[in-house]
Write a protein that holds these residues in place. Structure first.
Motif, PDB file in Angstrom:
ATOM      1  N   PHE A 175       1.901  -1.399  18.385  1.00 26.29           N
ATOM      2  CA  PHE A 175       2.712  -2.390  17.681  1.00 26.29           C
ATOM      3  C   PHE A 175       2.454  -3.810  18.164  1.00 26.29           C
ATOM      4  O   PHE A 175       2.218  -4.038  19.347  1.00 26.29           O
TER       5      PHE A 175
ATOM      6  N   ILE B  49       5.546  -1.310   3.174  1.00 26.50           N
ATOM      7  CA  ILE B  49       4.380  -1.127   4.036  1.00 26.50           C
ATOM      8  C   ILE B  49       3.196  -1.804   3.343  1.00 26.50           C
ATOM      9  O   ILE B  49       2.897  -1.520   2.176  1.00 26.50           O
TER      10      ILE B  49
ATOM     11  N   LEU C 176      16.343   2.850  13.502  1.00 31.05           N
ATOM     12  CA  LEU C 176      15.223   3.472  12.779  1.00 31.05           C
ATOM     13  C   LEU C 176      13.936   3.407  13.603  1.00 31.05           C
ATOM     14  O   LEU C 176      13.234   4.411  13.782  1.00 31.05           O
ATOM     15  N   VAL C 177      13.623   2.210  14.119  1.00 35.88           N
ATOM     16  CA  VAL C 177      12.373   2.053  14.865  1.00 35.88           C
ATOM     17  C   VAL C 177      12.417   2.924  16.130  1.00 35.88           C
ATOM     18  O   VAL C 177      11.436   3.574  16.487  1.00 35.88           O
TER      19      VAL C 177
ATOM     20  N   ARG D  55      13.585   8.870   5.243  1.00 38.52           N
ATOM     21  CA  ARG D  55      14.500   9.189   4.141  1.00 38.52           C
ATOM     22  C   ARG D  55      15.949   9.318   4.614  1.00 38.52           C
ATOM     23  O   ARG D  55      16.884   9.076   3.847  1.00 38.52           O
TER      24      ARG D  55
ATOM     25  N   LYS E 220      -2.758   2.416  13.928  1.00 30.91           N
ATOM     26  CA  LYS E 220      -2.775   3.818  14.361  1.00 30.91           C
ATOM     27  C   LYS E 220      -3.894   3.909  15.405  1.00 30.91           C
ATOM     28  O   LYS E 220      -5.014   3.428  15.173  1.00 30.91           O
TER      29      LYS E 220
ATOM     30  N   MET F   6       1.208  -3.242  12.879  1.00 32.28           N
ATOM     31  CA  MET F   6       0.930  -2.052  13.691  1.00 32.28           C
ATOM     32  C   MET F   6      -0.437  -1.439  13.379  1.00 32.28           C
ATOM     33  O   MET F   6      -1.032  -1.715  12.348  1.00 32.28           O
TER      34      MET F   6
ATOM     35  N   GLU G 225       0.830  -1.215   0.000  1.00 31.19           N
ATOM     36  CA  GLU G 225       0.000   0.000   0.000  1.00 31.19           C
ATOM     37  C   GLU G 225       0.859   1.258   0.000  1.00 31.19           C
ATOM     38  O   GLU G 225       1.871   1.326   0.691  1.00 31.19           O
TER      39      GLU G 225
ATOM     40  N   TYR H  89       6.849  -6.521  11.654  1.00 23.57           N
ATOM     41  CA  TYR H  89       5.906  -6.348  12.766  1.00 23.57           C
ATOM     42  C   TYR H  89       4.631  -5.708  12.241  1.00 23.57           C
ATOM     43  O   TYR H  89       4.657  -4.936  11.294  1.00 23.57           O
TER      44      TYR H  89
ATOM     45  N   VAL I 158       4.619  -4.000   8.658  1.00 24.72           N
ATOM     46  CA  VAL I 158       5.854  -3.270   8.333  1.00 24.72           C
ATOM     47  C   VAL I 158       6.928  -4.317   8.108  1.00 24.72           C
ATOM     48  O   VAL I 158       7.199  -5.126   9.003  1.00 24.72           O
TER      49      VAL I 158
HETATM   50  C1  VOV Z   1      12.621   3.237   6.205  1.00 27.77           C
HETATM   51  C2  VOV Z   1      12.177   4.308   5.738  1.00 27.77           C
HETATM   52  C3  VOV Z   1      10.787   4.801   5.668  1.00 27.77           C
HETATM   53  C4  VOV Z   1      10.374   5.779   4.815  1.00 27.77           C
HETATM   54  C5  VOV Z   1      11.222   6.542   3.799  1.00 27.77           C
HETATM   55  C6  VOV Z   1       8.966   5.967   5.020  1.00 27.77           C
HETATM   56  C7  VOV Z   1       8.191   6.920   4.343  1.00 27.77           C
HETATM   57  C8  VOV Z   1       6.809   6.905   4.403  1.00 27.77           C
HETATM   58  C9  VOV Z   1       5.975   7.825   3.664  1.00 27.77           C
HETATM   59  C10 VOV Z   1       6.473   8.963   2.770  1.00 27.77           C
HETATM   60  C11 VOV Z   1       4.672   7.475   3.933  1.00 27.77           C
HETATM   61  C12 VOV Z   1       3.401   8.167   3.389  1.00 27.77           C
HETATM   62  C13 VOV Z   1       3.143   7.817   1.976  1.00 27.77           C
HETATM   63  C14 VOV Z   1       3.125   6.321   1.735  1.00 27.77           C
HETATM   64  O1  VOV Z   1       4.129   5.868   1.152  1.00 27.77           O
HETATM   65  O2  VOV Z   1       2.194   5.646   2.128  1.00 27.77           O
HETATM   66  C15 VOV Z   1       4.710   6.338   4.797  1.00 27.77           C
HETATM   67  C16 VOV Z   1       3.581   5.662   5.242  1.00 27.77           C
HETATM   68  C17 VOV Z   1       3.617   4.768   6.272  1.00 27.77           C
HETATM   69  N1  VOV Z   1       4.711   4.331   6.979  1.00 27.77           N
HETATM   70 FE1  VOV Z   1       6.637   4.791   6.575  1.00 27.77          FE
HETATM   71  N2  VOV Z   1       8.531   5.089   5.997  1.00 27.77           N
HETATM   72  C18 VOV Z   1       9.611   4.381   6.435  1.00 27.77           C
HETATM   73  C19 VOV Z   1       9.660   3.416   7.463  1.00 27.77           C
HETATM   74  C20 VOV Z   1       8.536   3.112   8.228  1.00 27.77           C
HETATM   75  C21 VOV Z   1       8.555   2.370   9.458  1.00 27.77           C
HETATM   76  C22 VOV Z   1       9.780   1.837  10.147  1.00 27.77           C
HETATM   77  C23 VOV Z   1       7.266   2.266   9.900  1.00 27.77           C
HETATM   78  C24 VOV Z   1       6.809   1.661  11.216  1.00 27.77           C
HETATM   79  C25 VOV Z   1       6.541   2.791  12.217  1.00 27.77           C
HETATM   80  C26 VOV Z   1       7.252   2.657  13.532  1.00 27.77           C
HETATM   81  O3  VOV Z   1       7.214   3.628  14.323  1.00 27.77           O
HETATM   82  O4  VOV Z   1       7.838   1.612  13.834  1.00 27.77           O
HETATM   83  C27 VOV Z   1       6.427   2.883   8.925  1.00 27.77           C
HETATM   84  C28 VOV Z   1       5.046   2.906   8.979  1.00 27.77           C
HETATM   85  C29 VOV Z   1       4.287   3.499   7.982  1.00 27.77           C
HETATM   86  C30 VOV Z   1       2.866   3.365   7.891  1.00 27.77           C
HETATM   87  C31 VOV Z   1       1.999   2.504   8.806  1.00 27.77           C
HETATM   88  C32 VOV Z   1       2.438   4.129   6.835  1.00 27.77           C
HETATM   89  C33 VOV Z   1       0.993   4.303   6.351  1.00 27.77           C
HETATM   90  C34 VOV Z   1       0.360   5.357   7.212  1.00 27.77           C
HETATM   91  C35 VOV Z   1      -1.003   5.814   6.763  1.00 27.77           C
HETATM   92  O5  VOV Z   1      -1.727   6.356   7.621  1.00 27.77           O
HETATM   93  O6  VOV Z   1      -1.351   5.635   5.597  1.00 27.77           O
HETATM   94  N3  VOV Z   1       7.221   3.420   7.929  1.00 27.77           N
HETATM   95  N4  VOV Z   1       6.014   6.040   5.104  1.00 27.77           N
END
Ligand code: VOV
Length: 248
Positions: free
Chosen positions: A228, A186, A212-213, A176, A148, A146, A109, A144, A199
């Motif tokens: 989580f 994701i 990162l986490v 990034r 919201k 997760m 997604e 893992y 994730v």
């Molecule tokens: C490793 C790098 C990384 C990067 C660059 C990144 C970037 C981005 C972008 C730009 C976006 C929004 C657009 C999209 O692409 O959907 C997302 C979206 C999302 N992410 Fe993320 N995420 C990362 C990593 C990353 C991690 C490690 C986690 C776990 C969070 C944590 O605390 O353990 C996570 C979770 C999410 C989730 C659940 C969503 C969807 C949320 C929603 O409500 O829809 N994510 N994420």
């Protein structure tokens, strides 16, 4: 009502975690173990063919700790194909030595929080590649599930779109800063499984997962709204490691 964010979906995902029945494995005759390994390798070759044909991707890792011993992460066009893969695996002699430990069903997604207005995302090859990704052969995996949060004042789903967009922008900026060191997939699982997202992280250095986490824990999207499930971490199972793991 707050505006729901539009999402783009790609390949369906199955994370299939198994434990090994070591007692049976050790007690079984060498010919049976050999046959089981051959059938596992044949199954993996079939999985690899989907990657070559760009109709899916499969990753195969061992898991550290007692939650499971191995995981197959499969990405395919349809849920039917995932079901077929499950059944094909079950039919192998190797599967008789495994015990289901955990599974997760979801779909790759991308949300449109960061979408460029007035463009068709499906015409962007980068976006299409992210929806149908080839899983990397990184040395380590971390998975893992997760949610919201929806809890009193901390309800992600009651936040206005602009607030959520701002939080996701900050989230993306942290992500990034790890570019080149980790790849995240994701997968959305609302309506499919017990949590809202899966994730899956891939890296050659397991400490990158931890850093990162941890850093994300301080970011509002996770600090206030993240919930989580269990973490699974493991190592790439290439052929030499596979042979070593199952030699008794
Ligand atoms: C490793 C790098 C990384 C990067 C660059 C990144 C970037 C981005 C972008 C730009 C976006 C929004 C657009 C999209 O692409 O959907 C997302 C979206 C999302 N992410 Fe993320 N995420 C990362 C990593 C990353 C991690 C490690 C986690 C776990 C969070 C944590 O605390 O353990 C996570 C979770 C999410 C989730 C659940 C969503 C969807 C949320 C929603 O409500 O829809 N994510 N994420």
């Amino acid at each position: 009502m707050s505006e729901a964010v539009q999402t783009l979906e790609g390949w369906y995902a199955l994370h299939d975690f198994r434990s090994i029945d070591w007692q049976s494995w050790k007690a079984s005759p060498p010919e049976l173990r050999e046959q089981a390994m051959e059938e596992l390798e044949q199954f993996l070759r079939q999985c690899a063919q989907a990657g070559e044909a760009k109709t899916g991707s499969t990753a195969f890792y061992s898991i550290v700790g007692q939650k499971a011993d191995i995981v197959f992460m499969h990405l395919r066009e349809t849920l039917d194909e995932l079901n077929e893969l499950e059944a094909n695996f079950q039919k192998t002699a190797f599967a008789d030595f495994t015990i289901p430990a955990y599974s997760y069903v979801s779909v790759v997604e991308l949300s449109s929080y960061m979408a460029k207005p007035g463009t068709n995302p499906m015409e962007d090859p980068e976006i299409v590649a992210r929806l149908k990704p080839q899983l990397p052969q990184s040395r380590h995996i971390c998975f893992y599930p997760m949610n919201k949060k929806r809890d009193g004042q901390d309800n992600w789903y009651m936040e206005p779109m602009e607030r959520r967009r701002e939080m996701m922008r900050n989230h993306g900026l942290i992500g990034r800063s790890y570019a080149g060191r980790v790849k995240q997939i994701i997968t959305g699982s609302v309506g499919f499984d017990d949590w809202e997202w899966g994730v899956t992280l891939f890296s050659d250095d397991p400490l990158v997962f931890k850093k990162l986490v941890y850093e994300m824990r301080f970011d509002e999207a996770s600090a206030r709204y993240g919930e989580f499930g269990g973490f699974y971490v493991g190592n790439l199972l290439d052929k030499p490691k596979l042979d070593r793991l199952f030699t008794v």
